[in-house]
Design a protein around this motif. Structure first.
Motif, short mmCIF file in Angstrom:
data_model
loop_
_atom_site.label_atom_id
_atom_site.label_comp_id
_atom_site.label_asym_id
_atom_site.label_seq_id
_atom_site.Cartn_x
_atom_site.Cartn_y
_atom_site.Cartn_z
N ILE A 160 45.20 33.12 43.77
CA ILE A 160 45.83 34.43 43.66
C ILE A 160 47.13 34.46 44.46
CG2 ILE A 160 45.53 36.88 44.14
CD1 ILE A 160 42.48 36.36 43.76
N TYR A 161 47.11 33.88 45.65
CA TYR A 161 48.34 33.67 46.42
C TYR A 161 48.74 32.21 46.32
CZ TYR A 161 47.78 38.14 48.98
OH TYR A 161 47.66 39.45 49.35
N VAL A 162 50.05 31.94 46.45
CA VAL A 162 50.51 30.55 46.48
C VAL A 162 50.78 30.17 47.92
CG1 VAL A 162 51.63 29.40 44.58
CG2 VAL A 162 52.39 31.67 45.22
N ILE A 185 36.75 39.16 45.90
CA ILE A 185 37.79 39.44 46.88
C ILE A 185 37.54 40.83 47.44
CG2 ILE A 185 40.29 39.62 47.18
CD1 ILE A 185 39.29 36.78 46.63
N VAL A 239 39.54 46.11 45.51
CA VAL A 239 40.70 45.46 44.92
C VAL A 239 40.39 44.99 43.51
CG1 VAL A 239 42.11 43.39 45.08
CG2 VAL A 239 41.64 44.74 47.11
N GLY A 240 41.29 45.24 42.60
CA GLY A 240 41.14 44.68 41.28
C GLY A 240 40.44 45.57 40.28
N SER A 254 46.72 45.72 40.16
CA SER A 254 45.75 45.53 41.23
C SER A 254 44.77 44.42 40.86
CB SER A 254 45.03 46.85 41.51
OG SER A 254 43.69 46.77 41.20
N ILE A 255 44.59 44.21 39.57
CA ILE A 255 43.69 43.14 39.15
C ILE A 255 44.27 41.76 39.47
CG2 ILE A 255 44.53 43.00 36.76
CD1 ILE A 255 41.18 42.95 36.44
N LEU A 256 45.62 41.72 39.61
CA LEU A 256 46.25 40.46 40.00
C LEU A 256 45.85 40.05 41.42
CD1 LEU A 256 49.85 41.06 38.65
CD2 LEU A 256 48.31 39.25 37.94
N ARG A 257 45.41 41.03 42.20
CA ARG A 257 45.00 40.72 43.58
C ARG A 257 43.57 40.22 43.63
NH1 ARG A 257 48.38 43.26 47.36
NH2 ARG A 257 46.72 43.38 48.89
N ARG A 258 42.89 40.25 42.51
CA ARG A 258 41.49 39.88 42.49
C ARG A 258 41.26 38.57 41.73
NH1 ARG A 258 37.42 43.18 42.73
NH2 ARG A 258 35.39 42.50 42.05
N LEU A 259 41.98 38.40 40.65
CA LEU A 259 41.76 37.25 39.79
C LEU A 259 43.07 36.52 39.56
CD1 LEU A 259 39.55 38.81 36.98
CD2 LEU A 259 38.84 37.10 38.64
N ALA A 260 42.96 35.19 39.43
CA ALA A 260 44.15 34.42 39.10
C ALA A 260 44.23 34.29 37.59
CB ALA A 260 44.07 33.04 39.75
N PHE A 261 45.25 34.87 36.99
CA PHE A 261 45.48 34.69 35.56
C PHE A 261 46.97 34.88 35.34
CE2 PHE A 261 44.75 39.16 36.17
CZ PHE A 261 45.68 39.78 35.36
N ARG A 291 54.65 34.34 40.68
CA ARG A 291 53.82 33.67 41.68
C ARG A 291 53.52 34.59 42.86
NH1 ARG A 291 54.45 28.12 42.18
NH2 ARG A 291 55.20 28.19 44.31
N TYR A 292 54.39 35.56 43.09
CA TYR A 292 54.24 36.40 44.27
C TYR A 292 53.84 37.84 43.95
CZ TYR A 292 56.57 32.37 46.18
OH TYR A 292 56.87 31.09 46.52
N ALA A 300 50.98 39.08 43.24
CA ALA A 300 49.71 39.48 43.85
C ALA A 300 49.92 39.96 45.29
CB ALA A 300 48.72 38.33 43.82
N GLU A 301 50.85 39.33 46.02
CA GLU A 301 51.00 39.75 47.41
C GLU A 301 52.01 40.88 47.57
OE1 GLU A 301 53.57 36.48 49.54
OE2 GLU A 301 52.06 35.52 48.30
#
Ligand SMILES: Nc1ncnc2c1ncn2[C@@H]1O[C@H](COP(=O)(O)OP(=O)(O)OP(=O)(O)O)[C@@H](O)[C@H]1O
Ligand SMILES: [Mg+2]
Lengths: 245, 249
Positions: free
Chosen positions: A76-78, A94, A98-99, B74-81, B243-244, B246-247
């Motif tokens: 999720i973070y790089v 997580i 969140v999410g 907000s879902i980007l903070r939970r799952l990687a896609f 890439r950023y 989510a944060e």
């Protein structure tokens, strides 16, 4: 034994802007002003590995980088530097809330989350009821999540996370707000994962959990790995920095 | 129950048409009756409707893509896609609305007795170009919005200016020659005029297309290249920023 997770030299810092520059207007009004940033090193040169089938605990004070580390593991973070390898399918749980789209009901949130996590429609249909049943939220399936209690949200999130096919499960403070009966249910699933040979990474402040379930634990302080080893050795050893929780 | 569902579908249909038709009604009243622009323009009703439907599609699509990462992220903070799925799925809704709205156009074409022509097929690649252009602008603004939270206000101003500058409710031929050349740099104007030309044929103002303004069919290359450039640039920018997300959201 093959390792399920390999982390080598991972560093991550965040920039803390000292003047807020989140408006384009400010670049227009002050085009030559440079923003002052402070570097916040959340993780510094973190290296460890988790064996397949291991139950691995991570603990440390608030803000020490545990959630950041888990997010990097989950992609999720790089990371700024270093290498992360996860072998096998991964399911992340997580931090709380969140999410989820709080304006939608549980039904839609389950569908969205499960689909983005890679479940096919058929898999989702098969598991939808199991998710609801495990969370014991059948009555509230059509209620918007903004009206859920934090324990209910946690139940939902955990139930989704364990219904996604996985080899590696990442759990961040999963039991923090669960009631006694749900905690017992979770412990039962932990035991099952151990038997099934799943790899679990558990972040928690509850030391008795680390002692009760984990094969090995890692202590993270100020973004640095201070100790890795058997729970008894790491937890009871004297170390700097007071532990919270 | 079934009756209720049918009523619901009809309501949804009317609702999605309400906005473009309201625009259309007001502009039609002003220009066809009060200012008599319609006299210079054969099929003024269709001419106007095409412009408004295309513009509504453009502004709505960019309008939903722009905040999609920040609001739905907000879902980007939970799952990687792949984060691009968020704005893309937001654009699906406006595409469906647009397809529904086209059916209103079909009714007016029937009333206006425009007979079907093979040139109508040209509309398909033109719509593809329009969607590409929407995606380019939408991805760019959506990624920028994560950093700059006033991009939304800038876009609202921009969309107003574009509406008046894009010859939607007046024939582009009334512009001086240099202004026409400037206007046709905008891919939207090229697409809209080409669609009008394809659907309505050579009648008055519909004759003015990128090809005629830039002397030669190759003239279209300028706006088409621009649409493509914006799309590719936006895609690269979105990838880098993504890439950023989510944060930062
Ligand atoms: N998206 C972000 N932007 C800026 N800083 C961040 C971001 N995410 C985390 N941080 C910073 O990284 C540091 C570590 O945070 P993290 O959430 O990983 O701590 P934690 O160990 O999980 O703490 P806790 O026990 O309270 O959950 C903190 O200083 C936090 O402010
Ligand atoms: Mg945390």
């Amino acid at each position: 034994m093959a390792s399920a997770i390999e982390v080598a030299g991972v560093s991550k810092s965040f920039l803390i802007p000292h003047e807020q520059r989140t408006y384009f207007k400010e670049y227009f009004l002050h085009p030559f002003r440079r923003t002052q940033y402070e570097r916040n090193e959340a993780l510094r040169d973190v290296t460890f590995s988790v064996e397949a089938g291991e139950f691995f605990g991570i603990f440390g004070p608030n803000g020490s980088g545990k959630s950041t580390l888990l997010r990097i593991l989950a992609g999720i973070y790089v990371a700024d530097a270093g290498r992360v390898r996860v072998n096998g399918l991964l399911s992340p749980f997580i931090e709380l809330g969140v999410g989820f789209d709080l304006e939608l009901n549980a039904r839609d949130n389950i569908r969205i989350n499960a689909t983005l996590a890679g479940l096919t429609r058929r898999q989702l249909d098969a598991r939808f009821d199991e998710i609801l049943e495990f969370s014991e939220l059948e009555r509230f399936v059509d209620q918007k999540l903004k009206n859920y209690s934090s324990g209910m949200l946690m139940r939902l999130a955990y139930s989704i996370a364990i219904q996604i096919p996985f080899d590696v499960l990442l759990l961040d403070e999963v039991l923090a707000v669960g009631d006694e009966s749900f905690q017992q249910k979770c412990f039962a699933t932990f035991e099952r994962f151990k038997v099934e040979g799943k790899t679990v990474v558990l972040v928690t402040h509850q030391l008795d959990l680390l002692k009760g379930f984990c094969d090995r634990v890692l202590l993270l302080e100020h973004g640095v790995v201070s100790a890795v080893g058997a729970p008894a050795d790491v937890i009871d050893a004297p170390h700097e920095g007071a532990l919270v929780g | 129950m079934r009756v209720l569902r049918v009523v619901g579908v009809i309501q949804g249909y009317v609702w999605s048409l309400a906005k473009p038709l309201a625009y259309f009604g007001v502009l039609w009243l002003v220009f066809a009756h009060l200012l008599r622009t319609a006299n210079q323009t054969e099929h003024f009703t269709l001419f106007l409707l095409i412009g408004i439907l295309l513009f509504t599609f453009f502004s709505d699509t960019v309008g939903v893509m722009l905040p999609s990462i920040v609001h739905g992220g907000s879902i980007l903070r939970r799952l990687a896609f792949p984060p691009i799925l968020v704005p893309l799925s937001a654009s699906v809704g406006t595409c469906i609305t647009f397809l529904v709205n086209i059916s209103a156009l079909v009714v007016f074409i029937g009333i206006g007795r425009v007979s079907p022509r093979p040139a109508w097929l040209l509309v398909l690649p033109l719509l593809a170009e329009l969607y590409l252009f929407c995606l380019g602008v939408g991805l760019l603004l959506g990624a920028l919005y994560v950093r700059f939270r006033d991009i939304g206000q800038l876009w609202e101003l921009g969309v107003q200016l574009l509406f008046f500058a894009s010859a939607i409710f007046y024939p582009i031929g009334i512009l001086p020659g240099w202004a026409e050349k400037v206007a046709f740099v905008n891919p939207f104007v090229q697409i809209m005029q080409d669609v009008r030309h394809a659907v309505l044929g050579t009648s008055g103002p519909n004759d003015v297309t990128a090809a005629s303004v830039y002397a030669g069919a190759g003239g279209r290359a300028i706006p088409i290249a621009l649409a493509l450039l914006i799309f590719l640039g936006a895609l690269a920018f979105f990838r880098r920023e993504g890439r950023y997300f989510a944060e930062r959201v």
